[in-house]
Design a protein around this motif. Structure first.
Motif, mmCIF file in Angstrom:
data_model
loop_
_atom_site.group_PDB
_atom_site.id
_atom_site.type_symbol
_atom_site.label_atom_id
_atom_site.label_comp_id
_atom_site.label_asym_id
_atom_site.label_seq_id
_atom_site.Cartn_x
_atom_site.Cartn_y
_atom_site.Cartn_z
ATOM 1 N N ARG A 180 0.807 -1.227 0.000
ATOM 2 C CA ARG A 180 0.000 0.000 0.000
ATOM 3 C C ARG A 180 0.839 1.277 0.000
ATOM 4 O O ARG A 180 0.457 2.278 -0.585
ATOM 5 C CB ARG A 180 -0.896 0.043 1.241
ATOM 6 N N GLU A 181 1.972 1.245 0.683
ATOM 7 C CA GLU A 181 2.722 2.484 0.931
ATOM 8 C C GLU A 181 3.525 2.962 -0.275
ATOM 9 O O GLU A 181 3.976 4.101 -0.309
ATOM 10 C CB GLU A 181 3.678 2.286 2.123
ATOM 11 N N LEU A 182 3.737 2.104 -1.253
ATOM 12 C CA LEU A 182 4.539 2.423 -2.425
ATOM 13 C C LEU A 182 3.671 2.292 -3.675
ATOM 14 O O LEU A 182 2.937 1.311 -3.824
ATOM 15 C CB LEU A 182 5.739 1.488 -2.517
ATOM 16 N N VAL A 183 3.771 3.254 -4.583
ATOM 17 C CA VAL A 183 2.833 3.311 -5.701
ATOM 18 C C VAL A 183 3.551 3.666 -6.994
ATOM 19 O O VAL A 183 4.686 4.152 -6.985
ATOM 20 C CB VAL A 183 1.726 4.349 -5.429
ATOM 21 N N GLY A 184 2.874 3.444 -8.114
ATOM 22 C CA GLY A 184 3.353 3.940 -9.389
ATOM 23 C C GLY A 184 3.133 5.442 -9.480
ATOM 24 O O GLY A 184 2.650 6.080 -8.534
ATOM 25 N N HIS A 185 3.420 6.016 -10.648
ATOM 26 C CA HIS A 185 3.447 7.479 -10.724
ATOM 27 C C HIS A 185 3.450 7.961 -12.165
ATOM 28 O O HIS A 185 3.823 7.223 -13.087
ATOM 29 C CB HIS A 185 4.716 7.994 -10.030
ATOM 30 N N GLY A 186 3.053 9.205 -12.347
ATOM 31 C CA GLY A 186 3.284 9.855 -13.617
ATOM 32 C C GLY A 186 4.770 10.031 -13.835
ATOM 33 O O GLY A 186 5.571 10.030 -12.889
ATOM 34 N N ILE A 187 5.165 10.182 -15.106
ATOM 35 C CA ILE A 187 6.581 10.316 -15.422
ATOM 36 C C ILE A 187 6.728 11.226 -16.633
ATOM 37 O O ILE A 187 5.843 11.295 -17.487
ATOM 38 C CB ILE A 187 7.217 8.925 -15.679
ATOM 39 N N GLY A 188 7.845 11.935 -16.700
ATOM 40 C CA GLY A 188 8.077 12.850 -17.816
ATOM 41 C C GLY A 188 9.447 13.483 -17.687
ATOM 42 O O GLY A 188 10.457 12.799 -17.580
ATOM 43 N N ARG A 189 9.474 14.797 -17.636
ATOM 44 C CA ARG A 189 10.743 15.502 -17.422
ATOM 45 C C ARG A 189 11.215 15.339 -15.980
ATOM 46 O O ARG A 189 12.385 15.589 -15.673
ATOM 47 C CB ARG A 189 10.606 16.979 -17.779
ATOM 48 N N LYS A 190 10.316 14.925 -15.108
ATOM 49 C CA LYS A 190 10.650 14.533 -13.740
ATOM 50 C C LYS A 190 10.356 13.050 -13.575
ATOM 51 O O LYS A 190 9.450 12.512 -14.215
ATOM 52 C CB LYS A 190 9.854 15.357 -12.733
ATOM 53 N N MET A 191 11.108 12.422 -12.695
ATOM 54 C CA MET A 191 10.879 11.010 -12.437
ATOM 55 C C MET A 191 9.479 10.762 -11.879
ATOM 56 O O MET A 191 8.778 9.827 -12.297
ATOM 57 C CB MET A 191 11.930 10.477 -11.459
ATOM 58 N N HIS A 192 9.091 11.609 -10.939
ATOM 59 C CA HIS A 192 7.795 11.427 -10.292
ATOM 60 C C HIS A 192 6.903 12.628 -10.555
ATOM 61 O O HIS A 192 7.195 13.737 -10.116
ATOM 62 C CB HIS A 192 7.974 11.214 -8.784
ATOM 63 N N GLU A 193 5.841 12.399 -11.312
ATOM 64 C CA GLU A 193 4.844 13.416 -11.598
ATOM 65 C C GLU A 193 3.482 12.905 -11.161
ATOM 66 O O GLU A 193 3.311 11.726 -10.817
ATOM 67 C CB GLU A 193 4.813 13.722 -13.106
#
Length: 272
Positions: free
Chosen positions: A163-176
């Protein structure tokens, strides 16, 4: 705020993702008993730089290495070291690279030699749950639909969803934005929109979903000491549907594995 990408930017991100894909493919034949994770880390850094890219994890939030290397009961964010891998281990290799000013980021959990049937099933279910989640990434759905699909599939197989760790948006930054949990409720969360690019990454524990962290401030382990698996792809929404930008086909080519699991999520099948 979700940062929508143009088609041109998505193609640049595909190049970034493929640097990571090729790195993991190079490492696939190097993962074997007696090899240290620090040795694999050095190989990866050299390979990424040789392909006109920059290691995406090295120095990110002060992380000390190119790869996150997480064996057995380590879930994610393991730091490479000089401990040799052993027959029957599993090792999650999470890799990032920057090319064209965009990040690529994905992961694969490798068996080290022969593993037990129970561990092999954990790897298979976790990888299958990744594609179940990707199938739900389409315009008209919400973030919760993706997480729900992964959670339902995984828990019905008898495993714990971190639960505590999730996927994410990505682009010019690693985590968006947005965060992409591997659990959720249908119809909840941010709307999925054309041009968004995300990293979907199920982290599945053989036992409890609960985790703990080592004193190094990075390494995450299962609370009960049972194995954990981690698979990740970079995925864009194009024409309302998911398209995988990364690929495991370089890994499969190195290991002599035939698979068409990604073909449903590509406008054109990659030649590797």
């Amino acid at each position: 705020m979700i940062i929508v990408k143009t088609r041109e930017e998505i193609e640049l991100m595909r190049e970034s993702a493929l640097v990571v894909s090729k790195t993991l493919g190079m490492l696939a034949s190097e993962v074997k008993p007696g090899v240290t994770t620090l040795h694999l880390d050095k190989l990866a850094e050299e390979f990424i730089r040789d392909h006109d890219a920059i290691p995406g994890f090295l120095g990110l939030y002060d992380f000390p290495n190119t790869l996150c290397m997480s064996p057995n009961a380590q879930v994610v964010h393991g730091i490479p070291n000089n401990t040799p891998l052993e027959e029957g281990d599993i090792i999650s290799i999470d890799c990032g690279a920057i090319k064209n000013d965009f990040y690529g980021d994905h992961a694969y959990t490798f068996p080290v030699g022969e593993v037990s049937p129970e561990v092999e099933r954990l790897l298979q279910v976790t990888k299958e749950s990744l594609y179940v989640g990707i199938a739900a990434l389409k315009v008209g759905n919400r973030v919760g639909d993706v997480g729900y699909a992964i959670q339902k599939f995984t828990e019905e197989a008898g495993y714990g969803v971190v639960r505590e760790l999730v996927g994410h948006g990505i682009g010019r930054k690693m985590h968006e934005d947005p965060e992409m949990p591997n659990y959720g409720r249908r119809g909840r969360g941010k709307k999925l929109v054309e041009g968004m690019v995300v990293a979907i990454e199920p982290m599945t524990n053989m036992g409890t979903h609960r985790i703990k962290q080592l004193r190094d401030g990075w390494t995450i382990l299962t609370a009960d000491g049972k194995p954990s698996a981690h698979f990740e792809h970079d995925v864009a929404i194009i024409d309302g549907k998911p398209e995988i930008l990364s690929t495991f086909k370089y890994i499969y080519q190195a290991l002599g594995i035939e698979s068409d699991e990604e073909d449903a999520f590509r406008q054109e099948v990659l030649t590797v």
